[in-house]
Design a protein around this motif. Structure first.
Motif, PDB file in Angstrom:
ATOM      1  N   GLU A 289     -50.226  62.541  14.596  1.00  0.00           N
ATOM      2  CA  GLU A 289     -49.248  63.632  13.385  1.00  0.00           C
ATOM      3  C   GLU A 289     -47.302  63.961  14.479  1.00  0.00           C
ATOM      4  OE1 GLU A 289     -49.964  66.799  10.225  1.00  0.00           O
ATOM      5  OE2 GLU A 289     -51.070  65.628  10.441  1.00  0.00           O
ATOM      6  N   SER A 290     -48.323  64.365  15.225  1.00  0.00           N
ATOM      7  CA  SER A 290     -46.796  65.402  15.943  1.00  0.00           C
ATOM      8  C   SER A 290     -45.885  64.129  16.204  1.00  0.00           C
ATOM      9  CB  SER A 290     -47.700  65.714  17.525  1.00  0.00           C
ATOM     10  OG  SER A 290     -48.138  64.906  18.210  1.00  0.00           O
ATOM     11  N   LEU A 291     -46.009  63.007  16.180  1.00  0.00           N
ATOM     12  CA  LEU A 291     -44.959  61.505  16.932  1.00  0.00           C
ATOM     13  C   LEU A 291     -44.298  61.131  15.342  1.00  0.00           C
ATOM     14  CD1 LEU A 291     -46.237  59.848  19.852  1.00  0.00           C
ATOM     15  CD2 LEU A 291     -45.264  61.475  19.958  1.00  0.00           C
ATOM     16  N   SER A 292     -44.596  62.127  14.104  1.00  0.00           N
ATOM     17  CA  SER A 292     -44.119  61.409  13.095  1.00  0.00           C
ATOM     18  C   SER A 292     -42.981  62.458  13.006  1.00  0.00           C
ATOM     19  CB  SER A 292     -45.073  61.096  11.972  1.00  0.00           C
ATOM     20  OG  SER A 292     -45.912  62.348  11.633  1.00  0.00           O
ATOM     21  N   TYR A 293     -43.146  63.467  13.453  1.00  0.00           N
ATOM     22  CA  TYR A 293     -41.962  64.976  12.443  1.00  0.00           C
ATOM     23  C   TYR A 293     -40.362  64.452  13.576  1.00  0.00           C
ATOM     24  CZ  TYR A 293     -45.771  66.466  10.014  1.00  0.00           C
ATOM     25  OH  TYR A 293     -46.381  66.435   9.355  1.00  0.00           O
ATOM     26  N   GLU A 294     -39.461  64.004  13.147  1.00  0.00           N
ATOM     27  CA  GLU A 294     -38.661  64.636  13.804  1.00  0.00           C
ATOM     28  C   GLU A 294     -37.944  66.465  14.340  1.00  0.00           C
ATOM     29  OE1 GLU A 294     -35.655  62.378  14.204  1.00  0.00           O
ATOM     30  OE2 GLU A 294     -37.067  61.150  13.468  1.00  0.00           O
ATOM     31  N   ASP A 295     -37.449  65.843  14.999  1.00  0.00           N
ATOM     32  CA  ASP A 295     -37.106  67.705  15.696  1.00  0.00           C
ATOM     33  C   ASP A 295     -35.700  67.876  15.256  1.00  0.00           C
ATOM     34  OD1 ASP A 295     -39.369  67.634  17.785  1.00  0.00           O
ATOM     35  OD2 ASP A 295     -38.788  67.412  19.222  1.00  0.00           O
TER      36      ASP A 295
ATOM     37  N   MET B  34     -37.672  64.861  22.722  1.00  0.00           N
ATOM     38  CA  MET B  34     -38.330  64.195  21.976  1.00  0.00           C
ATOM     39  C   MET B  34     -39.337  64.449  21.315  1.00  0.00           C
ATOM     40  SD  MET B  34     -39.692  60.533  24.054  1.00  0.00           S
ATOM     41  CE  MET B  34     -37.614  59.563  23.102  1.00  0.00           C
ATOM     42  N   PRO B  35     -40.340  63.979  20.367  1.00  0.00           N
ATOM     43  CA  PRO B  35     -41.601  64.510  20.137  1.00  0.00           C
ATOM     44  C   PRO B  35     -42.785  64.174  20.885  1.00  0.00           C
ATOM     45  CG  PRO B  35     -41.133  63.764  17.909  1.00  0.00           C
ATOM     46  CD  PRO B  35     -40.058  63.479  19.610  1.00  0.00           C
ATOM     47  N   GLN B  36     -43.935  65.465  21.251  1.00  0.00           N
ATOM     48  CA  GLN B  36     -44.974  65.120  22.331  1.00  0.00           C
ATOM     49  C   GLN B  36     -46.555  64.751  21.442  1.00  0.00           C
ATOM     50  OE1 GLN B  36     -44.079  67.304  26.018  1.00  0.00           O
ATOM     51  NE2 GLN B  36     -45.278  65.307  26.749  1.00  0.00           N
ATOM     52  N   MET B  37     -47.622  64.433  22.029  1.00  0.00           N
ATOM     53  CA  MET B  37     -48.555  64.116  21.431  1.00  0.00           C
ATOM     54  C   MET B  37     -48.716  65.583  21.651  1.00  0.00           C
ATOM     55  SD  MET B  37     -49.803  60.450  22.600  1.00  0.00           S
ATOM     56  CE  MET B  37     -51.219  60.393  21.450  1.00  0.00           C
TER      57      MET B  37
ATOM     58  N   GLU C 144     -54.700  65.176  19.994  1.00  0.00           N
ATOM     59  CA  GLU C 144     -53.822  63.614  19.492  1.00  0.00           C
ATOM     60  C   GLU C 144     -54.132  62.935  20.959  1.00  0.00           C
ATOM     61  OE1 GLU C 144     -50.893  64.899  16.632  1.00  0.00           O
ATOM     62  OE2 GLU C 144     -49.810  64.976  18.668  1.00  0.00           O
ATOM     63  N   TRP C 145     -53.963  62.907  22.096  1.00  0.00           N
ATOM     64  CA  TRP C 145     -53.930  61.906  23.177  1.00  0.00           C
ATOM     65  C   TRP C 145     -55.636  61.849  23.622  1.00  0.00           C
ATOM     66  CZ3 TRP C 145     -57.048  62.700  27.590  1.00  0.00           C
ATOM     67  CH2 TRP C 145     -57.501  61.850  28.247  1.00  0.00           C
ATOM     68  N   GLN C 146     -56.189  63.309  23.163  1.00  0.00           N
ATOM     69  CA  GLN C 146     -57.653  62.800  23.446  1.00  0.00           C
ATOM     70  C   GLN C 146     -58.641  62.365  23.019  1.00  0.00           C
ATOM     71  OE1 GLN C 146     -59.474  64.077  25.746  1.00  0.00           O
ATOM     72  NE2 GLN C 146     -61.417  62.957  24.967  1.00  0.00           N
ATOM     73  N   ASN C 147     -57.814  61.854  20.830  1.00  0.00           N
ATOM     74  CA  ASN C 147     -58.135  60.986  19.677  1.00  0.00           C
ATOM     75  C   ASN C 147     -58.386  59.629  20.369  1.00  0.00           C
ATOM     76  OD1 ASN C 147     -59.487  60.383  17.441  1.00  0.00           O
ATOM     77  ND2 ASN C 147     -57.485  60.012  17.101  1.00  0.00           N
ATOM     78  N   LEU C 148     -57.074  59.564  21.153  1.00  0.00           N
ATOM     79  CA  LEU C 148     -56.294  58.177  21.438  1.00  0.00           C
ATOM     80  C   LEU C 148     -57.395  57.251  22.392  1.00  0.00           C
ATOM     81  CD1 LEU C 148     -53.830  55.714  20.878  1.00  0.00           C
ATOM     82  CD2 LEU C 148     -52.621  57.121  23.004  1.00  0.00           C
TER      83      LEU C 148
END
Length: 112
Positions: free
Chosen positions: A106-112, A1-4, A8-12
């Motif tokens: 962006e990191s969550l929008s990609y499939e592994d 499962m993708p992770q932030m 990205e977390w800091q931005n959120l």
């Protein structure tokens, strides 16, 4: 499962206030008060009022019964204000959700 990522977390974290979601719940409750079914699954009062407005408009517009014009316009004004309140509540909910979804990493929008 993708992770932030940490960035990205800091931005959120810096750009979204979670209490805004609770405010969105309050806004939804306002809309429920207007559109929710009554006791015993009675239709919302707004539905009944729109049907009453239709009857008044039939009397005034189609039958020329101008004695009911004041009642028709008063009810139309009341309904217009209710709808305006609903729109404001829904737009408030949308603003909260749009703010959150705009921060989609962006990191969550990609499939592994």
């Amino acid at each position: 499962m993708p992770q932030m990522t940490d960035e990205e977390w800091q931005n959120l974290y810096e750009n979204f206030e979670t209490t805004n979601l609770l405010a969105a719940v309050d806004l939804l409750d306002e809309a429920r008060g207007i559109l929710g079914d009554g006791p015993g699954w009675e239709p919302p009062e707004m539905r009944t009022n729109l049907l009453n407005l239709h009857q008044l408009a039939m009397d005034v517009v189609n039958q020329g019964d101008t004695t009911r014009a004041q009642e028709m316009f008063d009810l139309a004004t009341d309904l217009d204000m209710e709808v305006f309140g609903l729109i404001e509540a829904l737009e408030g909910i949308q603003r909260v959700l749009t703010t959150l979804t705009a921060l989609y990493p962006e990191s969550l929008s990609y499939e592994d």
